[in-house]
Design a protein around this motif. Structure first.
Motif, PDB file in Angstrom:
ATOM      1  N   LYS A  90       0.927  -1.157   0.019  1.00 37.55           N
ATOM      2  CA  LYS A  90      -0.055  -0.144  -0.109  1.00 37.55           C
ATOM      3  C   LYS A  90       0.965   1.141  -0.061  1.00 37.55           C
ATOM      4  CE  LYS A  90      -3.629  -2.848   0.736  1.00 37.55           C
ATOM      5  NZ  LYS A  90      -4.406  -3.117  -0.423  1.00 37.55           N
ATOM      6  N   HIS A  91       0.312   2.335  -0.754  1.00 36.55           N
ATOM      7  CA  HIS A  91       1.006   3.699  -0.642  1.00 36.55           C
ATOM      8  C   HIS A  91       0.758   4.283   1.092  1.00 36.55           C
ATOM      9  CE1 HIS A  91       1.480   3.683  -4.774  1.00 36.55           C
ATOM     10  NE2 HIS A  91       0.526   3.512  -4.960  1.00 36.55           N
ATOM     11  N   VAL A  92       1.834   4.864   1.423  1.00 32.54           N
ATOM     12  CA  VAL A  92       1.454   5.440   2.821  1.00 32.54           C
ATOM     13  C   VAL A  92       1.576   6.763   2.941  1.00 32.54           C
ATOM     14  CG1 VAL A  92       2.834   5.186   4.874  1.00 32.54           C
ATOM     15  CG2 VAL A  92       3.065   3.192   3.313  1.00 32.54           C
ATOM     16  N   LEU A  93       0.731   7.373   3.579  1.00 36.35           N
ATOM     17  CA  LEU A  93       0.607   8.893   4.016  1.00 36.35           C
ATOM     18  C   LEU A  93       0.878   8.808   5.278  1.00 36.35           C
ATOM     19  CD1 LEU A  93       0.266  11.543   3.030  1.00 36.35           C
ATOM     20  CD2 LEU A  93      -2.139  11.298   3.339  1.00 36.35           C
ATOM     21  N   LEU A  94       1.932   8.975   5.746  1.00 39.93           N
ATOM     22  CA  LEU A  94       2.359   8.763   7.385  1.00 39.93           C
ATOM     23  C   LEU A  94       2.407  10.218   7.905  1.00 39.93           C
ATOM     24  CD1 LEU A  94       3.550   7.332   9.559  1.00 39.93           C
ATOM     25  CD2 LEU A  94       5.708   7.543   8.507  1.00 39.93           C
ATOM     26  N   GLU A  95       1.728  10.425   9.020  1.00 43.60           N
ATOM     27  CA  GLU A  95       1.555  11.755   9.881  1.00 43.60           C
ATOM     28  C   GLU A  95       2.940  11.937  10.149  1.00 43.60           C
ATOM     29  OE1 GLU A  95       0.274  14.403  10.214  1.00 43.60           O
ATOM     30  OE2 GLU A  95      -2.022  14.321   9.592  1.00 43.60           O
ATOM     31  N   LYS A  96       3.394  13.428  10.221  1.00 39.63           N
ATOM     32  CA  LYS A  96       4.582  13.798  10.765  1.00 39.63           C
ATOM     33  C   LYS A  96       4.641  13.291  12.076  1.00 39.63           C
ATOM     34  CE  LYS A  96       2.805  17.001  13.489  1.00 39.63           C
ATOM     35  NZ  LYS A  96       2.883  16.814  14.935  1.00 39.63           N
ATOM     36  N   PRO A  97       5.732  13.165  12.700  1.00 39.40           N
ATOM     37  CA  PRO A  97       7.170  13.083  12.026  1.00 39.40           C
ATOM     38  C   PRO A  97       7.338  11.509  11.514  1.00 39.40           C
ATOM     39  CG  PRO A  97       7.621  12.333  14.226  1.00 39.40           C
ATOM     40  CD  PRO A  97       5.988  12.717  14.231  1.00 39.40           C
ATOM     41  N   ALA A  98       8.234  11.494  10.291  1.00 42.99           N
ATOM     42  CA  ALA A  98       8.214  10.165   9.468  1.00 42.99           C
ATOM     43  C   ALA A  98       8.704   9.198  10.573  1.00 42.99           C
ATOM     44  CB  ALA A  98       9.318  10.673   8.495  1.00 42.99           C
ATOM     45  N   GLY A  99       9.464   9.377  11.685  1.00 43.86           N
ATOM     46  CA  GLY A  99       9.486   8.341  12.412  1.00 43.86           C
ATOM     47  C   GLY A  99      10.149   9.046  14.011  1.00 43.86           C
ATOM     48  N   ALA A 100      10.013   8.329  15.006  1.00 42.91           N
ATOM     49  CA  ALA A 100      10.454   8.940  16.327  1.00 42.91           C
ATOM     50  C   ALA A 100      11.876   9.525  16.064  1.00 42.91           C
ATOM     51  CB  ALA A 100      10.181   8.019  17.212  1.00 42.91           C
ATOM     52  N   THR A 101      12.602   8.994  15.246  1.00 45.37           N
ATOM     53  CA  THR A 101      14.235   9.412  15.142  1.00 45.37           C
ATOM     54  C   THR A 101      14.453   9.418  13.769  1.00 45.37           C
ATOM     55  OG1 THR A 101      14.811   7.174  15.215  1.00 45.37           O
ATOM     56  CG2 THR A 101      14.754   8.038  17.214  1.00 45.37           C
ATOM     57  N   ALA A 102      15.506  10.267  13.353  1.00 49.14           N
ATOM     58  CA  ALA A 102      16.008  10.087  11.966  1.00 49.14           C
ATOM     59  C   ALA A 102      16.135   8.684  11.479  1.00 49.14           C
ATOM     60  CB  ALA A 102      17.256  10.932  11.981  1.00 49.14           C
ATOM     61  N   GLU A 103      16.613   7.727  12.468  1.00 49.84           N
ATOM     62  CA  GLU A 103      16.993   6.491  11.982  1.00 49.84           C
ATOM     63  C   GLU A 103      15.775   5.963  11.467  1.00 49.84           C
ATOM     64  OE1 GLU A 103      17.984   3.530  14.958  1.00 49.84           O
ATOM     65  OE2 GLU A 103      19.758   2.926  13.788  1.00 49.84           O
ATOM     66  N   ASP A 104      14.655   6.007  12.453  1.00 51.43           N
ATOM     67  CA  ASP A 104      13.481   5.389  11.770  1.00 51.43           C
ATOM     68  C   ASP A 104      12.845   5.968  10.601  1.00 51.43           C
ATOM     69  OD1 ASP A 104      13.284   4.187  14.329  1.00 51.43           O
ATOM     70  OD2 ASP A 104      11.477   4.992  15.202  1.00 51.43           O
ATOM     71  N   ALA A 105      12.929   7.154  10.541  1.00 50.52           N
ATOM     72  CA  ALA A 105      12.440   7.820   9.282  1.00 50.52           C
ATOM     73  C   ALA A 105      13.311   7.186   8.134  1.00 50.52           C
ATOM     74  CB  ALA A 105      12.632   9.221   9.279  1.00 50.52           C
ATOM     75  N   GLU A 106      14.360   7.007   8.131  1.00 48.30           N
ATOM     76  CA  GLU A 106      15.415   6.463   7.014  1.00 48.30           C
ATOM     77  C   GLU A 106      14.950   5.114   6.656  1.00 48.30           C
ATOM     78  OE1 GLU A 106      18.385   4.597   4.715  1.00 48.30           O
ATOM     79  OE2 GLU A 106      17.826   3.936   6.840  1.00 48.30           O
ATOM     80  N   ARG A 107      14.401   4.218   7.909  1.00 48.16           N
ATOM     81  CA  ARG A 107      14.203   2.973   7.738  1.00 48.16           C
ATOM     82  C   ARG A 107      12.767   3.082   6.940  1.00 48.16           C
ATOM     83  NH1 ARG A 107      14.970   0.492  13.258  1.00 48.16           N
ATOM     84  NH2 ARG A 107      14.241  -1.623  12.447  1.00 48.16           N
ATOM     85  N   VAL A 108      11.924   3.889   7.315  1.00 46.93           N
ATOM     86  CA  VAL A 108      10.625   3.920   6.579  1.00 46.93           C
ATOM     87  C   VAL A 108      10.674   4.166   5.188  1.00 46.93           C
ATOM     88  CG1 VAL A 108       8.592   5.409   6.587  1.00 46.93           C
ATOM     89  CG2 VAL A 108       9.210   4.762   8.891  1.00 46.93           C
ATOM     90  N   VAL A 109      11.586   5.264   4.921  1.00 40.52           N
ATOM     91  CA  VAL A 109      11.774   5.797   3.396  1.00 40.52           C
ATOM     92  C   VAL A 109      12.353   4.498   2.698  1.00 40.52           C
ATOM     93  CG1 VAL A 109      13.090   6.986   1.701  1.00 40.52           C
ATOM     94  CG2 VAL A 109      12.011   8.004   3.882  1.00 40.52           C
ATOM     95  N   ARG A 110      13.319   3.803   3.095  1.00 44.75           N
ATOM     96  CA  ARG A 110      14.065   2.528   2.308  1.00 44.75           C
ATOM     97  C   ARG A 110      13.010   1.421   2.328  1.00 44.75           C
ATOM     98  NH1 ARG A 110      17.658  -0.627   5.291  1.00 44.75           N
ATOM     99  NH2 ARG A 110      17.984   1.039   6.740  1.00 44.75           N
ATOM    100  N   THR A 111      12.170   1.051   3.264  1.00 39.29           N
ATOM    101  CA  THR A 111      11.233   0.132   3.133  1.00 39.29           C
ATOM    102  C   THR A 111      10.156   0.390   2.065  1.00 39.29           C
ATOM    103  OG1 THR A 111      11.427  -0.563   5.491  1.00 39.29           O
ATOM    104  CG2 THR A 111       9.391  -1.342   4.276  1.00 39.29           C
ATOM    105  N   ALA A 112       9.712   1.692   2.143  1.00 39.01           N
ATOM    106  CA  ALA A 112       8.957   1.994   1.174  1.00 39.01           C
ATOM    107  C   ALA A 112       9.382   1.814  -0.334  1.00 39.01           C
ATOM    108  CB  ALA A 112       8.289   3.330   1.341  1.00 39.01           C
TER     109      ALA A 112
END
Ligand SMILES: NC(=O)c1ccc[n+]([C@@H]2O[C@H](COP(=O)([O-])OP(=O)(O)OC[C@H]3O[C@@H](n4cnc5c(N)ncnc54)[C@H](O)[C@@H]3O)[C@@H](O)[C@H]2O)c1
Length: 363
Positions: A90-112
């Motif tokens: 599924k496409h993901v529209l994720l409320e801010k923040p993209a993760g609780a940390t930059a590391e989480d956010a990077e993993r979210v982007v990579r997984t998508a």
């Protein structure tokens, strides 16, 4: 016209209500299913919009009639649920923040990206007329070379905010907890301006120094922060935020968001844009401050959801690219690390050693 984008919502709390109204208002979007850890809230939201209730996020993600999953839950759950949605195709529209940390956010982007789905964070200020006007000024060269920005956020949130946000719809103290929210006023509020500055000016953060603390509340997270951002190319930014200032911003206001160039300045304050330029510009004659013709302020969330759904329904990329959420979180995480290390943190350091992510205890 293309078929409307079919949304499934994970999270039916405070902000999901507003986003659901935006979906309802868009001819390009439809809400088909809702899930929430609190089934009563999910059923309530679903019934308001003729959508189905799903007992669990997994069941919602598995639905064939869901094209995109909108996630609006406490921050520490963003990584897990965004990854689950992406892995479910599924496409993901994720409320801010993209993760609780930059590391989480990077993993979210990579997984998508690995899953071949799109990821977007709804930074609504990109759809605010004020920020749009500032972006035009910068693009026109009406400010000259940028030398600095100032982000201010001075508020007095109600005490009840910590137990249920502004509405009390979902009662929980997650906003007070470092492990659940990732931080306080910076990650919760200023992240919008951090993204808006980047979008409007093109400035990319190079390093961040911050001091913060908790003064007026019982929360674990900061209610006061001051930060200096060094941008690539030399511009200097200042962030000043306080979520529990007695009396709020007061009659003088908080000074607004300010972009300073070598030949001009722009200030957003009180829903208006002020501009000063030393050279003639169509916005205002040289050498005097002018309030720019008030752009009609619009419902930014409705515009964002409509634009997002339109783009995806015709197979385009989301208007807000996946790196926006990550770049904003790099500034936030660098600020939080700065305080712990008592020095400025360079953005490029963040991924050279483990980001100090809170130990997760998610069940
Ligand atoms: N873009 C904006 O302007 C804006 C404004 C407010 C909030 N937000 C963001 O939206 C998100 C939600 O904020 P909110 O104010 O709506 O919070 P909220 O507490 O009102 O709602 C969160 C909901 O998530 C549910 N939930 C918790 N764990 C869950 C799980 N494992 N599975 C499914 N549901 C679960 C809760 O029951 C609750 O109903 C946060 O990321 C917040 O920062 C964005």
């Amino acid at each position: 016209m293309a078929e409307p984008l079919r949304f499934g919502f994970i999270g039916a709390g405070e902000i999901a209500l507003q986003t659901a109204r935006a979906v309802e208002a868009s001819e390009h979007a439809r809400l088909v299913a809702v899930s929430d850890a609190n089934p009563e809230l999910a059923k309530d939201l679903a019934s308001r919009h003729g959508a189905a209730f799903e007992p669990t996020p997994d069941e919602l993600i598995a639905r064939a009639d869901v094209d995109a999953v909108y996630i609006a839950v406490p921050h520490f759950l963003h990584l897990m649920l965004a990854q689950a949605a992406a892995r479910g195709g599924k496409h993901v529209l994720l409320e801010k923040p993209a993760g609780a940390t930059a590391e989480d956010a990077e993993r979210v982007v990579r997984t998508a990206r690995e899953c071949g789905v799109t990821l977007s964070v709804p930074f609504i200020y990109r759809y605010a007329a004020t920020w749009g006007r500032v972006r035009e000024l910068v693009a026109d060269g009406a400010l000259g070379t940028l030398q600095g920005v100032r982000i201010t956020y001075v508020h007095r949130k109600p005490d009840s905010y910590w137990e249920g946000g502004y509405s009390g719809r979902s009662r929980s103290d997650w906003r007070t907890r470092v492990l659940q929210a990732g931080g306080g006023v910076l990650i919760m509020n200023c992240i919008h301006e951090i993204d808006a500055v980047r979008w409007a000016t093109g400035l990319e953060a190079d390093s961040v120094f911050a001091e913060y603390g908790t003064f007026a509340t019982q929360a674990e997270v900061e209610d006061r922060i001051g930060a200096v951002v060094q941008y690539r190319g030399g511009a200097v930014g200042v962030i000043e935020a306080c979520s529990h200032a007695p009396g709020g911003a007061g009659p003088a206001g908080d000074g607004g968001q300010r972009i300073i160039g070598t030949t001009g300045q722009a200030v957003i304050s009180g829903g208006k844009v002020w501009y000063y330029g030393e050279g003639d510009h169509r916005a205002a004659p040289a050498g005097r401050w002018a309030e720019l013709p008030a752009p009609q302020e619009r419902d930014a969330r409705a515009l964002l959801v409509d634009d997002y759904a339109r783009a995806l329904s015709v197979g385009e990329e989301p208007p807000i690219p996946d790196d926006a959420g990550l770049e904003a979180m790099k500034v936030v995480t660098a600020a939080y690390q700065s305080k712990r290390h008592r020095r400025a943190i360079r953005i490029e350091e963040l991924f050279q050693r483990p980001v100090m992510a809170p130990r997760r205890t998610v069940g």
